[in-house]
Design an enzyme around this catalytic site. Structure first.
Site, PDB file in Angstrom:
ATOM      1  N   ASN A  33      61.615 -37.529 -47.007  1.00 50.35           N
ATOM      2  CA  ASN A  33      60.458 -38.398 -47.222  1.00 50.35           C
ATOM      3  C   ASN A  33      59.201 -37.589 -47.530  1.00 50.35           C
ATOM      4  OD1 ASN A  33      62.104 -40.584 -46.561  1.00 50.35           O
ATOM      5  ND2 ASN A  33      61.447 -40.621 -44.425  1.00 50.35           N
ATOM      6  N   TYR A  99      74.713 -40.731 -37.184  1.00 50.09           N
ATOM      7  CA  TYR A  99      76.113 -40.397 -37.422  1.00 50.09           C
ATOM      8  C   TYR A  99      76.124 -39.086 -38.210  1.00 50.09           C
ATOM      9  CZ  TYR A  99      76.862 -45.080 -35.735  1.00 50.09           C
ATOM     10  OH  TYR A  99      76.869 -46.199 -34.936  1.00 50.09           O
ATOM     11  N   ASN A 156      59.201 -33.940 -34.957  1.00 53.28           N
ATOM     12  CA  ASN A 156      59.731 -35.295 -35.164  1.00 53.28           C
ATOM     13  C   ASN A 156      60.950 -35.529 -34.275  1.00 53.28           C
ATOM     14  OD1 ASN A 156      59.756 -37.839 -36.272  1.00 53.28           O
ATOM     15  ND2 ASN A 156      60.516 -37.210 -38.266  1.00 53.28           N
ATOM     16  N   GLY A 240      58.755 -43.556 -42.108  1.00 56.20           N
ATOM     17  CA  GLY A 240      58.177 -42.629 -43.083  1.00 56.20           C
ATOM     18  C   GLY A 240      56.686 -42.393 -42.937  1.00 56.20           C
ATOM     19  N   ASP A 243      55.957 -38.777 -41.958  1.00 52.47           N
ATOM     20  CA  ASP A 243      56.323 -37.901 -43.074  1.00 52.47           C
ATOM     21  C   ASP A 243      55.258 -37.971 -44.171  1.00 52.47           C
ATOM     22  OD1 ASP A 243      58.724 -37.665 -41.606  1.00 52.47           O
ATOM     23  OD2 ASP A 243      59.535 -39.420 -42.632  1.00 52.47           O
TER      24      ASP A 243
END
Length: 303
Positions: A33, A99, A156, A240, A243
């Site tokens: 992003n 995942y 993050n 986002g 980011d």
């Protein structure tokens, strides 16, 4: 050239309420992003990562190309793309389940060299947690810092991916001497422990903390503490947003010719006010629409 190093993945975003709501795939990953946002703002940008040959991997690369990002340094693999299932709360805040086992981005290898014209390298998110790729990104971080390249970090935090919190916190502290700029959210700061002053003493020239709708605050080595309010907007979701702040900060610093630790220390209150307000405007636009859709330069006007 600003190089963004880290994962690219697919966010599966619910299109309704409840555990069985339909999921819509969206291009994502914190570094991804950031790279897209930088490209949309007009900064020459390259992406350093490893993506799958699967359909999701191809879509991720197409998204970067459409934003004008150089993908020539992206490594490829036959492993599947990482998936992140988002959950959106009533305030638009997102939480994720990942995942990641056996996925392509985990096998990133540190490149032999950075582009000759690189001015900054940005790191963060899952890429600094999941081995063996995490060690490769760390190697790239230390190599860039040793060359005198401006380095930026947004940890993050995704706590569900971190099996040993204390070990990660110690590793985070080991990165600080290699950092020029540390940006993190209030939540990340609480999870990591420590204070901006402690982090500044360890390496970065500036620490920027985001406070959601309440805005952003910067702390610098020379004692500047300056805050700006958030931009008021009807929030669809916050995917986002952080980011976008990363990208806006790097884009603005580039425009100010301030991509160095000494230059950061010379910005002063006026320079930081201009930079943080720009980042707040950019993040607000991202929050006003679904998914990680950072703004284009035409939506923000000149920095």
């Amino acid at each position: 050239m600003i190089v963004v190093a880290g994962e690219a993945l697919i966010d599966l975003v619910p299109q309704g309420t409840g555990a069985l709501a339909g999921l819509k795939p969206a291009l994502g990953g914190g570094p991804y992003n950031t790279a897209v946002a930088l490209g949309r703002l007009g900064s020459p940008t390259a992406f350093s990562s490893r993506t799958s040959y699967d359909a999701f991997g191809e879509a991720l690369l197409d998204g970067l190309r459409q934003a004008g990002v150089d993908v020539s340094g992206v490594q490829r693999g036959t492993e599947p793309t990482t998936l992140a299932v988002a959950t959106i709360d009533a305030n638009g805040s997102a939480a994720y389940s990942f995942y990641v086992d056996g996925t392509a981005d985990r096998l990133f290898a540190a490149p032999a060299e950075l582009p000759a014209d690189v001015r900054a390298v940005s790191f963060g998110t899952c890429s600094l947690v999941l081995e063996p790729g995490a060690s490769a990104y760390e190697e790239l971080m230390r190599t860039a810092a040793a060359r005198g390249v401006f380095t930026a970090l947004d940890p993050n935090i995704r706590a569900g991916l971190i099996p040993d919190a204390d070990a990660y916190r110690a590793r985070f502290k080991s990165w600080l001497p290699s950092m020029s700029l540390l940006k993190l959210s209030e939540e990340d700061a609480l999870w990591l422990g420590g204070t901006p002053r402690e982090w500044l003493a360890a390496g970065p020239a500036a620490v920027v903390i985001t406070q959601g709708g309440d805005g952003l605050t910067v702390f610098t080595r020379d004692g500047v503490v300056h805050s700006v309010p958030g931009e008021k907007v009807d929030v669809v979701d916050t995917i986002g947003a952080g980011d976008t702040v990363n990208a806006a900060l790097l884009h603005g610093l580039s425009a100010l010719d301030a991509l160095s630790s000494p230059a950061l220390e010379l910005l002063g209150t006026e320079g930081w006010n201009r930079l943080l307000r720009f980042a707040a405007r950019a993040a607000a636009i991202t929050c006003s629409r679904a998914g990680a859709e950072p703004p284009y330069a035409s939506e923000l006007g000149d920095f």
